[in-house]
Structure formats: structure tokens, C-alpha cells
Motif scaffolding. Structure first.
Motif, PDB file in Angstrom:
ATOM      1  N   ALA A 102       0.822  -1.215   0.000  1.00 13.39           N
ATOM      2  CA  ALA A 102       0.000   0.000   0.000  1.00 13.39           C
ATOM      3  C   ALA A 102       0.851   1.258   0.000  1.00 13.39           C
ATOM      4  CB  ALA A 102      -0.928  -0.007   1.216  1.00 13.39           C
ATOM      5  N   LEU A 103       1.998   1.219   0.673  1.00 15.15           N
ATOM      6  CA  LEU A 103       2.877   2.390   0.680  1.00 15.15           C
ATOM      7  C   LEU A 103       3.383   2.685  -0.731  1.00 15.15           C
ATOM      8  CD1 LEU A 103       4.359   4.538   2.339  1.00 15.15           C
ATOM      9  CD2 LEU A 103       6.210   2.890   2.669  1.00 15.15           C
ATOM     10  N   VAL A 104       3.760   1.629  -1.462  1.00 21.39           N
ATOM     11  CA  VAL A 104       4.231   1.793  -2.846  1.00 21.39           C
ATOM     12  C   VAL A 104       3.125   2.381  -3.725  1.00 21.39           C
ATOM     13  CG1 VAL A 104       5.044   0.551  -4.887  1.00 21.39           C
ATOM     14  CG2 VAL A 104       5.932  -0.052  -2.631  1.00 21.39           C
ATOM     15  N   VAL A 105       1.893   1.948  -3.496  1.00 22.73           N
ATOM     16  CA  VAL A 105       0.763   2.446  -4.296  1.00 22.73           C
ATOM     17  C   VAL A 105       0.360   3.858  -3.865  1.00 22.73           C
ATOM     18  CG1 VAL A 105      -1.677   2.068  -4.854  1.00 22.73           C
ATOM     19  CG2 VAL A 105      -0.095   0.118  -4.738  1.00 22.73           C
ATOM     20  N   SER A 106       0.400   4.128  -2.568  1.00 19.72           N
ATOM     21  CA  SER A 106      -0.134   5.386  -2.038  1.00 19.72           C
ATOM     22  C   SER A 106       0.742   6.594  -2.324  1.00 19.72           C
ATOM     23  CB  SER A 106      -0.339   5.268  -0.521  1.00 19.72           C
ATOM     24  OG  SER A 106      -1.233   4.239  -0.211  1.00 19.72           O
ATOM     25  N   VAL A 107       2.061   6.389  -2.392  1.00 20.80           N
ATOM     26  CA  VAL A 107       2.953   7.539  -2.603  1.00 20.80           C
ATOM     27  C   VAL A 107       2.661   8.237  -3.932  1.00 20.80           C
ATOM     28  CG1 VAL A 107       5.356   8.215  -2.999  1.00 20.80           C
ATOM     29  CG2 VAL A 107       4.783   6.778  -1.043  1.00 20.80           C
ATOM     30  N   PRO A 108       2.599   7.517  -5.072  1.00 25.49           N
ATOM     31  CA  PRO A 108       2.264   8.227  -6.318  1.00 25.49           C
ATOM     32  C   PRO A 108       0.842   8.784  -6.312  1.00 25.49           C
ATOM     33  CG  PRO A 108       2.444   5.859  -6.711  1.00 25.49           C
ATOM     34  CD  PRO A 108       2.969   6.108  -5.348  1.00 25.49           C
ATOM     35  N   LEU A 109      -0.108   8.063  -5.694  1.00 25.32           N
ATOM     36  CA  LEU A 109      -1.485   8.579  -5.640  1.00 25.32           C
ATOM     37  C   LEU A 109      -1.558   9.844  -4.789  1.00 25.32           C
ATOM     38  CD1 LEU A 109      -3.642   5.320  -5.234  1.00 25.32           C
ATOM     39  CD2 LEU A 109      -3.366   6.745  -7.282  1.00 25.32           C
ATOM     40  N   GLY A 110      -0.863   9.842  -3.664  1.00 25.82           N
ATOM     41  CA  GLY A 110      -0.835  11.039  -2.824  1.00 25.82           C
ATOM     42  C   GLY A 110      -0.136  12.197  -3.499  1.00 25.82           C
ATOM     43  N   TRP A 111       0.905  11.886  -4.279  1.00 32.11           N
ATOM     44  CA  TRP A 111       1.608  12.929  -5.036  1.00 32.11           C
ATOM     45  C   TRP A 111       0.670  13.569  -6.061  1.00 32.11           C
ATOM     46  CZ3 TRP A 111       3.226  12.964 -10.320  1.00 32.11           C
ATOM     47  CH2 TRP A 111       4.106  13.997 -10.651  1.00 32.11           C
ATOM     48  N   LEU A 112      -0.089  12.732  -6.760  1.00 31.50           N
ATOM     49  CA  LEU A 112      -1.055  13.253  -7.733  1.00 31.50           C
ATOM     50  C   LEU A 112      -2.125  14.094  -7.039  1.00 31.50           C
ATOM     51  CD1 LEU A 112      -1.576  10.125 -10.022  1.00 31.50           C
ATOM     52  CD2 LEU A 112      -0.435  12.263 -10.643  1.00 31.50           C
ATOM     53  N   ALA A 113      -2.596  13.613  -5.891  1.00 34.54           N
ATOM     54  CA  ALA A 113      -3.629  14.352  -5.159  1.00 34.54           C
ATOM     55  C   ALA A 113      -3.102  15.698  -4.677  1.00 34.54           C
ATOM     56  CB  ALA A 113      -4.114  13.527  -3.962  1.00 34.54           C
ATOM     57  N   ASN A 114      -1.816  15.758  -4.336  1.00 36.03           N
ATOM     58  CA  ASN A 114      -1.239  17.010  -3.866  1.00 36.03           C
ATOM     59  C   ASN A 114      -1.027  17.993  -5.013  1.00 36.03           C
ATOM     60  OD1 ASN A 114       0.200  18.713  -1.851  1.00 36.03           O
ATOM     61  ND2 ASN A 114       1.961  18.276  -3.136  1.00 36.03           N
ATOM     62  N   ARG A 115      -0.724  17.483  -6.196  1.00 36.90           N
ATOM     63  CA  ARG A 115      -0.440  18.356  -7.341  1.00 36.90           C
ATOM     64  C   ARG A 115      -1.710  18.893  -8.007  1.00 36.90           C
ATOM     65  NH1 ARG A 115       4.410  18.775  -9.736  1.00 36.90           N
ATOM     66  NH2 ARG A 115       3.450  19.038 -11.779  1.00 36.90           N
ATOM     67  N   SER A 116      -2.792  18.130  -7.906  1.00 37.44           N
ATOM     68  CA  SER A 116      -4.010  18.513  -8.612  1.00 37.44           C
ATOM     69  C   SER A 116      -5.195  18.585  -7.653  1.00 37.44           C
ATOM     70  CB  SER A 116      -4.313  17.502  -9.729  1.00 37.44           C
ATOM     71  OG  SER A 116      -5.593  17.709 -10.271  1.00 37.44           O
ATOM     72  N   PRO A 117      -5.750  19.784  -7.415  1.00 36.70           N
ATOM     73  CA  PRO A 117      -6.928  19.897  -6.554  1.00 36.70           C
ATOM     74  C   PRO A 117      -8.104  19.059  -7.056  1.00 36.70           C
ATOM     75  CG  PRO A 117      -5.962  22.058  -6.950  1.00 36.70           C
ATOM     76  CD  PRO A 117      -5.263  21.099  -7.864  1.00 36.70           C
ATOM     77  N   ALA A 118      -8.231  18.928  -8.375  1.00 38.88           N
ATOM     78  CA  ALA A 118      -9.337  18.134  -8.923  1.00 38.88           C
ATOM     79  C   ALA A 118      -9.162  16.658  -8.567  1.00 38.88           C
ATOM     80  CB  ALA A 118      -9.391  18.310 -10.446  1.00 38.88           C
ATOM     81  N   LEU A 119      -7.934  16.154  -8.720  1.00 39.14           N
ATOM     82  CA  LEU A 119      -7.671  14.764  -8.358  1.00 39.14           C
ATOM     83  C   LEU A 119      -7.810  14.544  -6.856  1.00 39.14           C
ATOM     84  CD1 LEU A 119      -4.656  13.773 -10.638  1.00 39.14           C
ATOM     85  CD2 LEU A 119      -6.996  12.898 -10.737  1.00 39.14           C
ATOM     86  N   ARG A 120      -7.391  15.506  -6.058  1.00 37.35           N
ATOM     87  CA  ARG A 120      -7.533  15.389  -4.609  1.00 37.35           C
ATOM     88  C   ARG A 120      -9.003  15.293  -4.222  1.00 37.35           C
ATOM     89  NH1 ARG A 120      -4.335  16.747  -0.015  1.00 37.35           N
ATOM     90  NH2 ARG A 120      -5.649  16.998   1.820  1.00 37.35           N
ATOM     91  N   ALA A 121      -9.830  16.065  -4.911  1.00 36.55           N
ATOM     92  CA  ALA A 121     -11.263  16.051  -4.612  1.00 36.55           C
ATOM     93  C   ALA A 121     -11.897  14.699  -4.924  1.00 36.55           C
ATOM     94  CB  ALA A 121     -11.972  17.155  -5.400  1.00 36.55           C
ATOM     95  N   VAL A 122     -11.234  13.911  -5.776  1.00 34.77           N
ATOM     96  CA  VAL A 122     -11.738  12.573  -6.109  1.00 34.77           C
ATOM     97  C   VAL A 122     -11.067  11.497  -5.258  1.00 34.77           C
ATOM     98  CG1 VAL A 122     -11.914  10.821  -7.921  1.00 34.77           C
ATOM     99  CG2 VAL A 122     -12.320  13.231  -8.471  1.00 34.77           C
ATOM    100  N   LEU A 123      -9.723  11.541  -5.208  1.00 37.41           N
ATOM    101  CA  LEU A 123      -8.966  10.465  -4.573  1.00 37.41           C
ATOM    102  C   LEU A 123      -9.175  10.403  -3.062  1.00 37.41           C
ATOM    103  CD1 LEU A 123      -5.571  10.714  -6.513  1.00 37.41           C
ATOM    104  CD2 LEU A 123      -7.259   8.883  -6.649  1.00 37.41           C
ATOM    105  N   VAL A 124      -9.134  11.528  -2.382  1.00 31.93           N
ATOM    106  CA  VAL A 124      -9.223  11.515  -0.925  1.00 31.93           C
ATOM    107  C   VAL A 124     -10.613  11.066  -0.445  1.00 31.93           C
ATOM    108  CG1 VAL A 124      -9.112  12.937   1.159  1.00 31.93           C
ATOM    109  CG2 VAL A 124      -7.362  13.176  -0.617  1.00 31.93           C
ATOM    110  N   PRO A 125     -11.713  11.624  -0.992  1.00 31.66           N
ATOM    111  CA  PRO A 125     -13.024  11.100  -0.570  1.00 31.66           C
ATOM    112  C   PRO A 125     -13.233   9.635  -0.945  1.00 31.66           C
ATOM    113  CG  PRO A 125     -13.262  13.248  -1.603  1.00 31.66           C
ATOM    114  CD  PRO A 125     -11.864  12.798  -1.863  1.00 31.66           C
ATOM    115  N   ALA A 126     -12.724   9.229  -2.125  1.00 28.72           N
ATOM    116  CA  ALA A 126     -12.868   7.828  -2.530  1.00 28.72           C
ATOM    117  C   ALA A 126     -12.123   6.911  -1.566  1.00 28.72           C
ATOM    118  CB  ALA A 126     -12.338   7.633  -3.951  1.00 28.72           C
ATOM    119  N   ALA A 127     -10.939   7.319  -1.140  1.00 33.04           N
ATOM    120  CA  ALA A 127     -10.185   6.532  -0.177  1.00 33.04           C
ATOM    121  C   ALA A 127     -10.924   6.445   1.151  1.00 33.04           C
ATOM    122  CB  ALA A 127      -8.802   7.151   0.030  1.00 33.04           C
ATOM    123  N   GLY A 128     -11.493   7.558   1.586  1.00 36.23           N
ATOM    124  CA  GLY A 128     -12.271   7.549   2.827  1.00 36.23           C
ATOM    125  C   GLY A 128     -13.485   6.643   2.732  1.00 36.23           C
TER     126      GLY A 128
END
Length: 221
Positions: free
Chosen positions: A32-58
Motif C-alpha cells: 500500500a505504501l508503494v501504491v499510495s505515494v504516487p497517488l498522494g503525489w497526484l492528489a497534492n499536485r491537482s486539486p481536482a484529483l484530490r477532490a476525487v482520490l481523498v473522498p474515494a479513499a475515505g
């Protein structure tokens, strides 16, 4: 009745269940750490992706563990008592926890530091690996500690579908009305969680010497 002499006579079995518990709980953390680092990086770089990835993860984390354990065999085509079901389910839960942690950790990196690295000619990839990720480690370790302790606890639920680990001691103890197994299972699970948490805390301090140096400077001041 508690029969303490049962413990030395069954150390081999207890040791096997302990090792299986560690395997079932820690492998998903690494994956999960290997998968989460690039996903978290994308979420940090793009507000639109963060709005999708973070709620979906929750949302993924709200799925009850026993439901996911039972559903996965139908999706994967595995046996219900396959350890793979537990590991994949826990990987999903750990990704759900770590995506937000990685995104928050990267967002906590001072913008002046990022700007300075960019001005020095660091490309985004090199800047992420050499500057942003190291500075994000303290926050990331905090999320990793929560995820690891959570996994060690959730593995015990797998005993309800026939997967081993220390949870087997709990179910067997209840079925046999034998409290010794229950006590040993609970104590070992708690000890494992505390040890894992302490080791990650020490690891975080070891790989971030600048944090220790900063804390020492503040205390002297």
C-alpha cells in the motif's frame, strides 16, 4: 479455567500463528505504501484529483472488514479461507488511510523550499524524491503508524473466515470455552501493535536527523 501450562506445550503452534499474523498484516502495508505515494503525489499536485482520490479513499475505509473479506473471493475467484483475500483487503484499507496521509504530508512541505529547489534546477521528479518526500517523512510516518496498528488488529477478524494468525486463538478460545487461548491471543496482538508502532517511531526519527537537530536547537534556546 486458565491453564498456563498450555503455553509451553504449544509454543510451536503459537509461533506459527504469530509469524502468519505478521505476514498477513505487514505485507499489505508495504504494498500500500508503494501504491499510495504516487497517488498522494497526484492528489497534492491537482486539486481536482484530490477532490476525487481523498473522498474515494475515505469511502473505501468505511466498508466493514468482514464484508470485504467475504466479497473478495467472489471477485478474485479465490477460496474464502485464502490468505490472499485478507492481504488484498488490508492493502485496500491501508491505501485508503495512506493516500490522505501522503497528500497532507506533501502539502505540509514549505512552499519556499519547493520554490528554492525549482530555482536550483530540480525537475519535478528529482525534486519530489530529493526534497519533497524526505521533508514529508514525519507526517507520512504518523499515517504509516496508524495504518500498521490498524492492520495488526484487523487481521484477527480473518479468523472468522478460517484464515489463521493470532485471531485463530481468539475464535478457538471462545468455541472451546478455554480462556487461556483468548488471553494469549489478545496479549500478543497488543504487544505486536505496540512494537510495530515503536519501531516505526524510531525509524522515523532515524531517517529524519534534521528533525532531531531542530528539536535539540529549540530546547537549548
Amino acid at each position: 479455567m486458565i491453564l498456563w501450562d498450555w503455553i509451553p506445550r504449544n509454543l510451536g503452534t503459537i509461533g506459527q500463528q504469530l509469524l502468519q499474523h505478521l505476514q498477513l498484516s505487514l505485507i499489505p502495508v508495504v504494498v500500500a505504501l508503494v501504491v499510495s505515494v504516487p497517488l498522494g503525489w497526484l492528489a497534492n499536485r491537482s486539486p481536482a484529483l484530490r477532490a476525487v482520490l481523498v473522498p474515494a479513499a475515505g469511502l473505501l475505509y468505511t466498508i466493514p472488514s468482514i464484508v470485504l473479506f467475504v466479497m473478495l473471493p467472489g471477485v478474485l475467484g479465490t477460496r474464502i479461507d485464502s490468505p490472499l483475500n485478507i492481504q488484498i483487503a488490508l492493502t485496500v484499507y491501508t491505501v485508503a488511510l495512506l493516500v490522505r496521509s501522503v497528500a497532507d504530508a506533501l502539502a505540509a512541505v514549505p512552499s519556499m523550499v519547493v520554490a528554492a529547489a525549482t530555482a536550483m534546477g530540480f525537475r519535478p521528479g528529482r525534486r519530489f524524491v530529493s526534497v519533497e518526500l524526505p521533508l514529508a517523512v514525519p507526517v507520512l510516518i504518523a499515517g504509516l503508524r496508524v495504518a500498521t496498528v490498524s492492520n495488526i488488529s484487523l487481521v484477527s477478524v480473518g479468523a472468522l473466515i478460517g484464515v489463521g494468525g493470532l485471531g485463530a486463538l481468539l475464535t478457538q478460545g471462545f468455541q472451546e470455552f478455554f480462556p487461556t487461548k483468548i488471553i494469549i491471543g489478545v496479549v500478543l496482538i497488543v504487544v505486536l501493535a505496540l512494537l510495530a508502532d515503536a519501531l516505526l517511531l524510531l525509524l522515523g526519527r532515524y531517517i529524519t536527523p534534521w528533525v532531531r537537530a531542530g528539536a535539540g536547537a529549540r530546547s537549548k534556546a
